[in-house]
Design a protein around this motif. Sequence first.
Motif, short mmCIF file in Angstrom:
data_model
loop_
_atom_site.label_atom_id
_atom_site.label_comp_id
_atom_site.label_asym_id
_atom_site.label_seq_id
_atom_site.Cartn_x
_atom_site.Cartn_y
_atom_site.Cartn_z
N LYS A 140 0.81 -1.22 0.00
CA LYS A 140 0.00 0.00 0.00
C LYS A 140 0.85 1.27 0.00
CE LYS A 140 -3.94 -2.22 0.21
NZ LYS A 140 -4.90 -2.19 -0.91
N PHE A 141 2.02 1.17 0.60
CA PHE A 141 2.91 2.37 0.68
C PHE A 141 4.29 1.97 0.15
CE2 PHE A 141 -0.09 2.37 4.22
CZ PHE A 141 -0.80 3.54 3.97
N PHE A 142 4.32 1.65 -1.14
CA PHE A 142 5.56 1.13 -1.72
C PHE A 142 6.71 2.12 -1.58
CE2 PHE A 142 8.56 0.52 -5.18
CZ PHE A 142 8.88 -0.82 -5.03
N GLU A 143 6.44 3.41 -1.79
CA GLU A 143 7.51 4.40 -1.73
C GLU A 143 8.10 4.47 -0.32
OE1 GLU A 143 6.14 8.09 -3.22
OE2 GLU A 143 5.90 7.38 -5.28
N LEU A 144 7.26 4.38 0.69
CA LEU A 144 7.75 4.38 2.07
C LEU A 144 8.66 3.18 2.30
CD1 LEU A 144 7.69 5.52 4.97
CD2 LEU A 144 5.66 4.11 5.37
N PHE A 145 8.21 2.02 1.85
CA PHE A 145 9.04 0.81 1.96
C PHE A 145 10.35 0.98 1.19
CE2 PHE A 145 10.04 -2.71 -0.98
CZ PHE A 145 10.73 -3.54 -0.12
N TYR A 146 10.24 1.49 -0.03
CA TYR A 146 11.40 1.59 -0.90
C TYR A 146 12.47 2.50 -0.31
CZ TYR A 146 14.14 2.27 -5.15
OH TYR A 146 15.17 2.33 -6.06
N TYR A 147 12.07 3.69 0.12
CA TYR A 147 13.06 4.65 0.62
C TYR A 147 13.65 4.20 1.96
CZ TYR A 147 11.60 7.89 -3.04
OH TYR A 147 11.35 8.47 -4.26
N SER A 148 12.82 3.68 2.84
CA SER A 148 13.33 3.26 4.15
C SER A 148 14.27 2.06 4.02
CB SER A 148 12.18 2.92 5.09
OG SER A 148 11.42 1.84 4.59
N HIS A 149 14.08 1.28 2.98
CA HIS A 149 14.94 0.10 2.82
C HIS A 149 16.37 0.47 2.44
CE1 HIS A 149 13.52 -3.88 3.64
NE2 HIS A 149 14.34 -4.42 2.77
N HIS A 150 16.60 1.71 2.04
CA HIS A 150 17.96 2.14 1.75
C HIS A 150 18.77 2.35 3.02
CE1 HIS A 150 16.32 2.74 -2.26
NE2 HIS A 150 17.57 2.75 -2.70
N LEU A 151 18.11 2.20 4.15
CA LEU A 151 18.84 2.24 5.42
C LEU A 151 19.73 1.02 5.61
CD1 LEU A 151 16.06 3.54 7.86
CD2 LEU A 151 18.11 4.78 7.14
N TYR A 152 19.64 0.06 4.68
CA TYR A 152 20.51 -1.12 4.79
C TYR A 152 21.98 -0.72 4.80
CZ TYR A 152 21.88 -1.09 -0.17
OH TYR A 152 22.41 -0.77 -1.39
N ILE A 153 22.30 0.40 4.15
CA ILE A 153 23.70 0.86 4.15
C ILE A 153 24.12 1.22 5.57
CG2 ILE A 153 25.29 2.57 3.22
CD1 ILE A 153 23.36 2.85 0.83
#
Length: 1357
Positions: free
Chosen positions: A922-935
Amino acid sequence: MSNMAVFRIIFLVVFLGWLVIWIMLPTKLYRNTWTPKLESKLNSTYFSGQGTNLLLLSFPMMFIAAFGCIYLHVQKQQRGSYSKSTVVTSNRLSFLRRPALVMAPLGIVTAMELAFGAMFISLLIWSLGNYLYVSFGHLHMHKQVEKVWQAKFRSVSLRLGYVGNICWAFLFFPVTRGSSILPLVGLTSESSIKYHIWLGHLSMILFAAHTVGFVIYWAMTNQMAEMLEWSKTWVSNVAGEIAAVLALAMWVTSSYRIRRKMFDVFFYTHQLYILFIVFYVLHVGAAYFCMVLPGIFLFVVDRYLRFLQSQRRARLDSARLLPCGSVELNFSKSPGLYYNPTSILFLNVPSISKLQWHPFTITSSCNMELDKLSVVVKTLGNWSQKLCQEISSSMDRLEVSVEGPYGPTSSHFLRHELLVLVSGGSGITPFISIIREIMFESTKPNHQVPRVLLVCVFKNSADLAMLDLLLPINDTPGNIYQVVQLQIEAYITREEEQPTADNQKLLQTFWFKPNQLDSPICAVLGQNNWLWLGAIIASSFIMFLLVLGIVTRYYIYPIDHSTGEIYHFSYFVIWDMFLLCACIFLASSAVFLFRKKENTIEGKQIQNLEVPTPTVSPGSWFRNADRELESLPHQSLVQATKVHFCARPDLKRILLDCKASDVGVLACGPRKMRHEVAKICSSGLADNLHFESISFNCNEDGCSSDDLSVNCGTTTLIYAFPILFIATIGSLYLYLEKKYDHDHSTRFISRIFLSKRPVITKGPLGIVSWTELSFLAMFVALLVWSMYSYTHNMFAFASLEAAQEKFQVWEVKLQSAALSLGLAGNTCLAFLFFPVTRWSSILQFVGLTSEASIKYHIWLGNITMAIFTAHGLIYITYWSHTHQISQMLKWDKFVVANVAGEIALLAGLVMWATSLGRTRRKFFELFYYSHHLYIVFVIFYVFHVGFAESCLTLPGFYLFLIDRYLRSLQSHQKVRCVVARILPCETLELNFSKSSGLSYAPTSIAFINVPSISRIQWHPFTVTSNSNMDSDKLSIVIKREGSWSHKLYQILSVPSPTNRLEVAIEGPYGPPSTNFMRFERLVLVSGGSGITPFISIIREIIFKSNTTGSKIPRIHLICAFKKYVDLTMLDLLLPVSGTTLDLSQLQLQIEAYITRKTDSKTESQNSIKAILFRPNPSNRPVSAELGPNSWLWHGTIISSSFIIFLILIGLLTRFYIYPVDHNTNMKYSVPASSAFNMLFVCLAITITAFAAFLWNKRENAKETGQIRTTDISAPTPSPASLVYETELESLPHQSLRQATAVHLGQRPNLEKILSECKEEKVEVYASGPRTMRQKVAAICSSFSADNLHFESISFSW
């Protein structure tokens, strides 16, 4: 002339004759004249082609080994002191033992060793020169089109392997511990280890050149398929490659630094020698095996006898724990066991490790202590630290197995007038046995012993306790100290003054209960060990020849000559290896069992000794000068000792001040110290100095488990190297598979498709097959077992730790549980990045894709975060209960950084919360951007645990980083978008120009980025075009559903759309092949835009039916749409290009269901709108990121970047971190070291990947210039309207129309449709909404549908 002299002459003649054969072997005379005559007489029906080599190259050394045992037995019976003539002879030859070369990496090399080394190198050069001379004279062309220089290149590569066999003929002699050949020339296996190392390096260089040469030759002559050949009549290339890989692993891990600092890695990888020998022999064949047979034969005899000896538990009487951290183990021994000073004993403690054996110097004297054998273990490495913990835990019995003792056959040091013993640290242990032996010899009447000067260097004053071991514990005659002239100079390097008496630690003695199962240490074959060994060698070799002759004559020969078949080349070799081992095992077991009965009788007569135990460390006698010397029994030893604090010995002054005519100088300790002593003795300033180095190069001593480089190197090689090696070899395999178009379905993975049957179809796990469930269960079992093992080991010391820390036991156990959870979480993290590495050779190798593996990443992520969250919460609870909550703000420089762990956990929690199913959809952009915290997570995770511990997770992240950087390079190139088609169903088809060399399989996906919408967001879409039908076009279909696709649709659907669309692409990614062609029927079930993967499948089948003429499966397409206008998606089943297609062979049935009840006449029939984009010279066609040979380049990047990383980190550790840790009072920061490691990982990957990308970019640029923009015809009316409302005879799509049935206001009865499929093999694909896919999976998993094989196509993002 004595009998012993006759023996020596015979041995010399036989050995020289054996060397002459090796010298003549490569010559033209041997090949053209000797070989025909020898083969006619020796290659009989009993030995086939092995007869010549068995007689000329195997028999001589076996003869020397067998009769050498008799010689050594007689010599042992005549054992006595050195005669005057012996001393004179030794002094005359002493110049040959003088160091001639002292330098790394060879170490200390005497003049004799240098001379023999030069002769051996000359033999290798001579052999290679003659081999090439003979070969070039009769050059053999293996292909008609082969060039002369290519044939010569192959010949050189082959002859390098021949020369490598010479090294192999000598390789195993130095490591045969119970060898009769080494003592014949005055050597021991310990002192000969360096020869094994030299020979190993030489042979590996030659074999590596041999292997690489052949690979290059095959590549040049287009014969790369030869790499996969296992010939029935000649050598097996595959076996040679496996042997080369195994040898490479042993070679890398046996380098000096790895061997010394990471003993465990060296030890375990060196056990690969068994597999290496097997595949080496399978590669070279039986005849060449006979060339190296003596060394391997004698080694196997010795190894099996050691195995038999190790099965008995040695009787350990007591252990003394010295204040310096050393442990003295006292064993009961047989009175008949004789060994010389400086002998070593190999120990194994099964409770620590059932596999690890470690060598330690024997400190006792077999003459002074008839029924006791002692060794000293310095607690430096992991194994020795665990041993100290085991002993300190007040155990009643400690099971210990031994191998040995092994050592010199004589006490040669007694011939000197003065002995100077220079030791560093635990290097004093060999000198303890020497001094004790001199004490014993001094008790003999009219026997002169050398004076002794002991120069010992220690770090701390506590190490002075090692000097107490110079004297045996049992009663010794008082006048012994007056006869022995002993002077001790002890140097303490890290303390400036004497410690106070209050700081002195007590010596602890631990007694062990006797056990009837334990036996005293004795020679493996009894007192007449050499005689029995000779009997074993002779009888087993004769037995081997007899049985081999019988098998060859009466089994192999009839097959070769009486049938039309040729006996398999490899089977012949297997017979050789089997019979060799069987004969050795039979002969050795018989002798061992016979001797075991006699040893048992002798063992029952031996009583355990009770040794007096001092309550204070005798080392305090040297540290406390105020005590009354008269009250000490060791007063003579104290008077002979001088302690120097905060000082190092001036070795040059000490040695040059020795004025005796014959001074023996022995050095044992750090390599730097031994080299310094050797240089002084070889300088020519003092001709009376005769040097000898005592060093066992495979020792664990000196390895500190706390050393940063140790842990980092160990974990890197254990955890990272194997997976990266598999990834590299997997890339090469996939390259060859693609190049030679092998049938991918022959892989064993693809043959177990029945195990893909769904077993779980609902719930949070989604659709799970039997295979996935099995692996999931094994993985969970691994986590449970890991947790149990970690907690079990930690809880064992919980009470002791609680007493030391003054905590409650449950609090210590709580901390242990938290730590165990963190360690188990590391296991999950080790697998986490593999599924999201899109261009992964590991996934492709096992038949997976990153898209299909996303669910594994989700499972692992959930498990990992659950464990890490529990790990963090339990630690906070522990700190709260123990009033250490301030630990949360601790950033330790040398252990773990708690703050870094908390930051990593917070970053992980944010990613975890936003990646839940509903949030992700439902909130793909939220998931997508927060997942860059993997760095952030990865960086602070490494800071938290240290790079050494994070090496467990390094392979997955390393491959992900390579993939991510290559994707970044590819994404910076804007691709050429030729035309966009807007379908009436609010769907876009984007058509890109592509390189003709780019091939991809159906169901592949491409990631799309449109900078005008978002520079960061990348979205995956199925590729609908077929790389075979559309050689210069790549198409994707985008349904307007989310915000990103809505914005793209708006850009292109406006009345005046843009004439240029900037697009970046990553991919395409997909399976290396498809296996749907092997089914009789394909049932494709789709919902909405889920039809897109099936477009590429149908196009592939259309192409197959038009080109190959092979049988194609029937296709039943079941597609469900919400609206009637969505039927226009069916137009995409056929390509728009002008290619003439014959659909007569295509058996296609389409069932289209419109779920919403509407009148089709009221639906708007808008035409397809086509938008042609203006060409841009800067845009490029879509191409593979590394060109047509992507897999080959990928493997190159992985291997070369990892090697560069190891080199960089090795240089940093050796020349920056190591000096800080060892030459200053500081210790290098763990976070700083981790930062360097991460930097070097990124740097190595960036350098290699960028270089490979630039090279391929230049090649792609040449191809781009030849590609012209394709003008794709775009029909103006909607084909959907044509399909359903126009005369069929006037339409090119009439075949498709005839195959289509439209059902309005209905949903498909999937259970009825699938149950009517009666073919034996029916593949069912489902793509679309999750509920639909789960329903199809449930039907296919029922036992009433055994012919249905299900596969779900879904990109879970």
